[in-house]
Scaffold this motif. Sequence first.
Motif, PDB file in Angstrom:
ATOM      1  N   ALA A 176       0.855   5.863  -0.681  1.00  0.00           N
ATOM      2  CA  ALA A 176       0.316   4.600   0.150  1.00  0.00           C
ATOM      3  C   ALA A 176       0.350   5.426   1.722  1.00  0.00           C
ATOM      4  N   ARG A 177       1.098   6.044   2.116  1.00  0.00           N
ATOM      5  CA  ARG A 177       1.221   6.631   3.530  1.00  0.00           C
ATOM      6  C   ARG A 177       0.654   7.948   3.379  1.00  0.00           C
ATOM      7  N   THR A 178      -0.080   8.507   2.294  1.00  0.00           N
ATOM      8  CA  THR A 178      -0.616   9.867   2.539  1.00  0.00           C
ATOM      9  C   THR A 178      -1.963   9.969   3.053  1.00  0.00           C
ATOM     10  N   GLU A 179      -2.199  10.534   4.050  1.00  0.00           N
ATOM     11  CA  GLU A 179      -3.419  10.523   4.535  1.00  0.00           C
ATOM     12  C   GLU A 179      -4.543  11.681   3.934  1.00  0.00           C
ATOM     13  N   SER A 180      -3.975  12.612   3.810  1.00  0.00           N
ATOM     14  CA  SER A 180      -4.593  14.030   3.225  1.00  0.00           C
ATOM     15  C   SER A 180      -3.670  14.861   2.280  1.00  0.00           C
ATOM     16  N   LEU A 181      -4.392  15.449   1.448  1.00  0.00           N
ATOM     17  CA  LEU A 181      -3.781  16.427   0.673  1.00  0.00           C
ATOM     18  C   LEU A 181      -4.439  17.901   0.818  1.00  0.00           C
ATOM     19  N   THR A 182      -3.774  19.039   0.713  1.00  0.00           N
ATOM     20  CA  THR A 182      -4.451  20.468   0.548  1.00  0.00           C
ATOM     21  C   THR A 182      -4.749  20.497  -0.747  1.00  0.00           C
ATOM     22  N   PRO A 183      -5.627  21.482  -1.073  1.00  0.00           N
ATOM     23  CA  PRO A 183      -6.086  21.690  -2.164  1.00  0.00           C
ATOM     24  C   PRO A 183      -5.099  22.334  -3.091  1.00  0.00           C
ATOM     25  N   ILE A 262      -8.888  15.322   1.086  1.00  0.00           N
ATOM     26  CA  ILE A 262      -8.580  16.640   0.466  1.00  0.00           C
ATOM     27  C   ILE A 262      -9.126  17.449   1.597  1.00  0.00           C
ATOM     28  N   GLU A 263      -8.398  18.424   2.222  1.00  0.00           N
ATOM     29  CA  GLU A 263      -8.559  18.978   3.601  1.00  0.00           C
ATOM     30  C   GLU A 263      -9.504  20.262   2.997  1.00  0.00           C
ATOM     31  N   GLY A 264     -10.583  20.338   3.577  1.00  0.00           N
ATOM     32  CA  GLY A 264     -11.657  21.415   3.337  1.00  0.00           C
ATOM     33  C   GLY A 264     -12.399  21.369   2.084  1.00  0.00           C
ATOM     34  N   LEU A 265     -12.158  20.028   1.822  1.00  0.00           N
ATOM     35  CA  LEU A 265     -12.970  20.072   0.375  1.00  0.00           C
ATOM     36  C   LEU A 265     -13.938  18.693   0.166  1.00  0.00           C
ATOM     37  N   THR A 266     -15.092  18.823   0.019  1.00  0.00           N
ATOM     38  CA  THR A 266     -15.971  17.652  -0.122  1.00  0.00           C
ATOM     39  C   THR A 266     -16.743  17.625  -1.786  1.00  0.00           C
ATOM     40  N   PHE A 267     -17.022  16.589  -2.421  1.00  0.00           N
ATOM     41  CA  PHE A 267     -17.666  16.531  -3.629  1.00  0.00           C
ATOM     42  C   PHE A 267     -19.097  15.567  -3.332  1.00  0.00           C
ATOM     43  N   SER A 268     -19.850  16.356  -3.022  1.00  0.00           N
ATOM     44  CA  SER A 268     -21.205  15.900  -2.978  1.00  0.00           C
ATOM     45  C   SER A 268     -21.996  16.035  -3.895  1.00  0.00           C
TER      46      SER A 268
END
Length: 295
Positions: A176-183, A262-268
């Motif tokens: 609930a408080r997690t804004e981002s994760l690394t891969p 997800i830091e540095g990662l996008t799914f387009s």
Amino acid sequence: MDDFRLKVFITAARTLSFTRTAEQLYISQPAVSKHVGELESRYKVQLFARRGSRLELTDAGRTMLEAAERLADDYRRLEYEMSLCASLTEGELRLGASTTVAQYLLPPILARFTARFPGVRVSVLSGNSAEVEQALGEHAVDLGMVESVSRRQGLHYTFFAPDELVLVARTGGKYARTESLTPEQLLSTPLVLRENGSGTLEVISAALAAKGIRLSQLDVVMRLGTTEGIKAFVRNSDALAIVSVTSVVDELRSGALRIVDIEGLTFSRDFSFVHAEAEPARLVRQFIDFARANR
């Protein structure tokens, strides 16, 4: 659209590849360079820049893309409205749609289409992208709408709409408080994913592979065949899921789910029409034009 140079530019801007642009438009790669060069000369700007082996849009290129896509949409609507003045539309249309398209994009389009063309009998077969492509190859459907990034030999693909996949968690849970994760942190995060053959899973696999991560390294606690099933699982667990942002609009607005970056990662990806013939039948083409004008 009348200005073929803009069509070439839009295709190049979406694919970021002059080679793929040439293949999709059935022209030579030098012809692609020529058309883009003419636009750059006319407006005295650089539209693309190379970063090593990668092609990127410049700021001017991004501005051009926004304007060109608006022009293309307006032109499609004009062509479509003029076609309505020329003839009546009747017949049978068999559609195949991948799960995300069938659940979230297609229903409102079908409601408007059948109201506009009561003489057309429409049926819809739903499955994952691979199943829709197989049905098209077996002539069980006249037109497919898929979300995969791969292309099956012998079929023809037409861009429909862009999409993005996002990582979501339930609002009141562990994240609930997690804004981002690394891969790297994603590797130890419990996930619920789609089944093999899903276009969504294919996009996830390709994006992770670019970061050196294999699907087999993920902590997958469940695989489900529908996005609705995945969302229900996430709302009742501490597992996260990577799903189309189109599919979670209501949950994000209500606060039931939240996005975790997800830091540095996008799914387009792109949603695409797929058809067996390079020039589809008149009714198929008319539905494609209607859907693109009314998405």
